[in-house]
Design a protein around this motif. Structure first.
Motif, mmCIF file in Angstrom:
data_model
loop_
_atom_site.group_PDB
_atom_site.id
_atom_site.type_symbol
_atom_site.label_atom_id
_atom_site.label_comp_id
_atom_site.label_asym_id
_atom_site.label_seq_id
_atom_site.Cartn_x
_atom_site.Cartn_y
_atom_site.Cartn_z
ATOM 1 N N PHE A 196 0.849 -1.192 0.000
ATOM 2 C CA PHE A 196 0.000 0.000 0.000
ATOM 3 C C PHE A 196 0.886 1.244 0.000
ATOM 4 C CE2 PHE A 196 -2.220 -3.495 2.087
ATOM 5 C CZ PHE A 196 -3.394 -3.547 1.357
ATOM 6 N N HIS A 197 0.265 2.388 -0.172
ATOM 7 C CA HIS A 197 1.036 3.634 -0.143
ATOM 8 C C HIS A 197 1.012 4.245 1.254
ATOM 9 C CE1 HIS A 197 -0.310 3.497 -4.483
ATOM 10 N NE2 HIS A 197 1.003 3.529 -4.587
ATOM 11 N N PRO A 198 2.105 4.912 1.672
ATOM 12 C CA PRO A 198 3.410 4.999 0.987
ATOM 13 C C PRO A 198 4.187 3.712 1.183
ATOM 14 C CG PRO A 198 3.498 6.147 3.080
ATOM 15 C CD PRO A 198 2.088 5.650 2.933
ATOM 16 N N LEU A 201 8.745 2.186 -2.766
ATOM 17 C CA LEU A 201 8.846 2.712 -4.133
ATOM 18 C C LEU A 201 8.516 4.196 -4.216
ATOM 19 C CD1 LEU A 201 7.115 -0.119 -6.230
ATOM 20 C CD2 LEU A 201 9.582 0.293 -5.937
ATOM 21 N N HIS A 202 7.407 4.565 -3.578
ATOM 22 C CA HIS A 202 6.955 5.964 -3.648
ATOM 23 C C HIS A 202 5.874 6.222 -2.605
ATOM 24 C CE1 HIS A 202 4.201 4.401 -7.149
ATOM 25 N NE2 HIS A 202 3.917 3.872 -6.010
ATOM 26 N N ASP A 203 5.492 7.494 -2.494
ATOM 27 C CA ASP A 203 4.513 7.863 -1.469
ATOM 28 C C ASP A 203 3.076 7.565 -1.896
ATOM 29 O OD1 ASP A 203 6.441 8.654 0.245
ATOM 30 O OD2 ASP A 203 6.179 10.817 -0.084
ATOM 31 N N HIS A 204 2.780 7.799 -3.158
ATOM 32 C CA HIS A 204 1.404 7.577 -3.626
ATOM 33 C C HIS A 204 1.400 7.515 -5.143
ATOM 34 C CE1 HIS A 204 1.006 11.807 -4.903
ATOM 35 N NE2 HIS A 204 1.635 12.116 -3.789
ATOM 36 N N ASP A 205 0.292 6.999 -5.696
ATOM 37 C CA ASP A 205 0.137 7.036 -7.149
ATOM 38 C C ASP A 205 -0.825 8.163 -7.502
ATOM 39 O OD1 ASP A 205 -2.323 5.985 -6.504
ATOM 40 O OD2 ASP A 205 -1.920 4.000 -7.329
ATOM 41 N N GLU A 206 -1.560 8.012 -8.609
ATOM 42 C CA GLU A 206 -2.383 9.128 -9.073
ATOM 43 C C GLU A 206 -3.515 9.468 -8.115
ATOM 44 O OE1 GLU A 206 -3.423 8.197 -13.154
ATOM 45 O OE2 GLU A 206 -1.343 7.576 -13.442
ATOM 46 N N LEU A 216 -3.996 0.579 -2.711
ATOM 47 C CA LEU A 216 -3.130 -0.471 -3.277
ATOM 48 C C LEU A 216 -2.082 0.120 -4.214
ATOM 49 C CD1 LEU A 216 -5.098 -3.627 -4.528
ATOM 50 C CD2 LEU A 216 -3.134 -3.575 -2.963
ATOM 51 N N CYS A 217 -0.867 -0.390 -4.132
ATOM 52 C CA CYS A 217 0.207 0.060 -5.017
ATOM 53 C C CYS A 217 0.417 -0.959 -6.135
ATOM 54 C CB CYS A 217 1.505 0.255 -4.245
ATOM 55 S SG CYS A 217 2.835 0.811 -5.338
ATOM 56 N N HIS A 218 -0.022 -0.593 -7.342
ATOM 57 C CA HIS A 218 0.079 -1.524 -8.471
ATOM 58 C C HIS A 218 1.471 -1.562 -9.072
ATOM 59 C CE1 HIS A 218 -4.006 -0.014 -7.910
ATOM 60 N NE2 HIS A 218 -4.372 -1.246 -8.139
ATOM 61 N N ASP A 219 2.340 -0.646 -8.627
ATOM 62 C CA ASP A 219 3.722 -0.708 -9.102
ATOM 63 C C ASP A 219 4.490 -1.851 -8.433
ATOM 64 O OD1 ASP A 219 4.336 1.729 -10.920
ATOM 65 O OD2 ASP A 219 3.097 2.535 -9.307
ATOM 66 N N GLN A 220 3.951 -2.383 -7.353
ATOM 67 C CA GLN A 220 4.607 -3.509 -6.686
ATOM 68 C C GLN A 220 4.366 -4.774 -7.514
ATOM 69 O OE1 GLN A 220 6.537 -3.243 -4.172
ATOM 70 N NE2 GLN A 220 5.968 -1.374 -3.056
HETATM 71 ZN ZN ZN Z 1 2.201 2.856 -6.084
#
Ligand code: ZN
Ligand code: ZN
Length: 481
Positions: A196-198, A201-206, A216-220
């Motif tokens: 999940f964010h943060p 990878l990063h703090d948040h997506d769009e 949910l972090c889809h970059d994972q």
């Molecule tokens: Zn993400």
């Protein structure tokens, strides 16, 4: 999300509204003349000869807070034969996974994607809609009737996990732990802080608006793998084990369109995204980026504005003010959904008095039309007629003949032997008539909706006068030879 806070009493109010709406529609100037009715009926062509190759309309087979709990799959199952006979080729079911609110959940608070009504958690084994077996029975019955079944897919956020200290939040406890004893009894796609964010990878997506703690972090890679990558992913389970045919992606503003593209590239099937935005260019950009059709919220809002608010149909004739005008093959049109129907703000829903006018629009133009469950229950015969028209005569180029305050007239030019149609909408308080140039020379015309019993004839140039009652619509095509 705001979707979760609404309560069951609204359904009762809504159903009351439906009954009132019914009494307000389809008055006709000469409705008492039964001989004329029989004559115009007997003049109609058998429309089945014109059935399109891609015939079919979409049915949203639920509304907000469906009742009775635990029986919804059986309720829908009892209607499948009728849906098929009406020309519906896909049904959209609620998100099937177990939500944090258990038997009350409408599916938009996903906790365990793999618990579609078989694990005892969040206070219930069945979901609000029934058991896994009842879901599979419904899907099988739909398939036996040539109807595809579309799953509502909620990928933006999760709910219902256990508390966990989060190092990415300086040790603050967050409900981000999903395992066999914390909201994920299936044991598949267990989740933790880093998903999940943060995160690392990063703090948040769009999306940084809703469910910030469990976004949910889809970059994972792990999240991608479990959602659609692995052989036993959520998507593979829904498609290959349960039998779903396609996807309605919930609230796609909350993640990048490339994830829809990745899911569809891997899994396939029909899909449609809910990009809750009335700007047609925003929708077009999303469609281009995701490769998926989208609900045409621009069309929905233009219909609400013209029919309900401005009470002026002129804007229906404007260029490019809907997704379906920009990209008809990617536009899934609709006049209501589970959100709009419970919205207290009349600017966010089309009134019942104008509902059939709105359907007459989406069921004669291009785009892939959606029928809302409660509308079908309220206006079954009128909608069956319009669906049949959509599945047969609604072909060929679109020409707008008239778009003014009270009147909108549109011609579909047909194709080969298919004569096409002319739609005539009227929001005025008086019946109307207008001389138009049709594509049909020396023919008798019939209104295939039965809202007018007139049977005008065209001259050698195709000119004739067509009619429409007050606050109603007619759909003209040629009579049988
Ligand atoms: Zn993400
Ligand atoms: Zn409205």
């Amino acid at each position: 999300m705001k979707k979760i806070t609404n309560i069951a009493t609204k359904t009762i109010l809504l159903l009351g509204g439906l009954v009132l709406g019914l009494t307000g529609c389809s008055e006709d100037d000469d409705a008492n003349n039964s001989e004329v009715i029989i004559t115009s009926q007997s003049l109609k062509m058998d429309l089945s000869q014109f059935k399109k190759e891609d015939a079919g309309v979409f049915m949203q087979a639920f509304y907000w807070d469906v009742e009775p709990k635990g029986e919804w799959y059986e309720v829908v199952g009892s209607k499948i034969e009728d849906y098929a006979a009406s020309g519906i080729n896909r049904i959209w079911l609620p998100a099937p996974g177990k939500g944090a609110s258990g038997g009350f959940s409408m599916g938009y608070d996903p906790s365990d994607y793999f618990d579609v009504g078989e694990f005892d958690q969040h206070g219930t084994i069945e979901t609000r809609f029934g058991s896994r077996q009842e879901l599979e029975n419904l899907i099988q019955k739909a398939h036996a009737n040539d109807i595809e079944v579309i799953a509502d897919i909620v990928l933006g956020h999760n709910s219902g996990g256990g508390l966990q200290a989060n190092p990415f939040r300086g040790g603050t406890e967050v409900y981000s732990l999903f395992n066999e004893v914390n909201g994920n009894a299936s044991g598949k796609f267990n989740r933790s802080n880093e998903h999940f964010h943060p995160n690392d990878l990063h703090d948040h997506d769009e999306d940084n608006l809703f469910f910030a703690e469990t976004d949910l972090c889809h970059d994972q890679q792990y999240v991608q793998d479990w959602l659609w990558g692995r052989d036993d992913s959520v998507a593979e389970f829904y498609k290959n084990t349960l039998g779903f045919d396609g996807w309605r992606f919930d609230y796609v503003k909350s993640f990048a369109p490339k994830w829809v593209k990745a899911w569809n590239t891997k899994i396939g099937g029909f899909s449609v995204g809910e990009n809750f935005d009335g700007n047609q260019q925003v929708l077009k950009d999303w469609v281009d980026a995701s490769g998926s059709p989208a609900f045409d919220f621009a069309c929905f809002y233009r219909l609400d504005e013209t029919l309900d608010r401005a009470k002026d149909l002129t804007a229906l004739g404007d260029a490019d003010n809907m997704l379906r005008k920009l990209d008809p093959k990617m536009a899934v049109t609709f006049t209501a959904n589970h959100d709009t129907e419970k919205d207290e703000n009349p600017e966010n829903r089309i009134s019942y008095g104008n509902k059939l006018l709105a359907y007459s629009y989406i069921l004669t133009h291009d785009g892939y039309p959606t029928i809302f469950y409660l509308d079908y229950e309220a206006f079954r015969e009128q909608l069956k007629t319009l669906i049949q028209i959509y599945n047969t005569l609604a072909v060929g180029d679109i020409e707008i003949i008239e778009a003014s305050k009270d009147e909108y007239i549109m011609k579909r030019n047909g194709d080969g032997d298919n004569p096409g149609l002319i739609l005539y909408m009227n929001i005025g308080k008086q019946s109307k008539q207008r001389t138009v140039k049709t594509n049909w020379a020396n023919k008798t015309l019939v209104d295939y909706t039965d809202n007018s019993r007139a049977t005008p004839t065209t001259d050698a140039e195709g000119n004739t006068t067509i009619y429409v009652p007050a606050g109603s619509y007619t759909v003209w095509s040629v009579a049988k030879e």
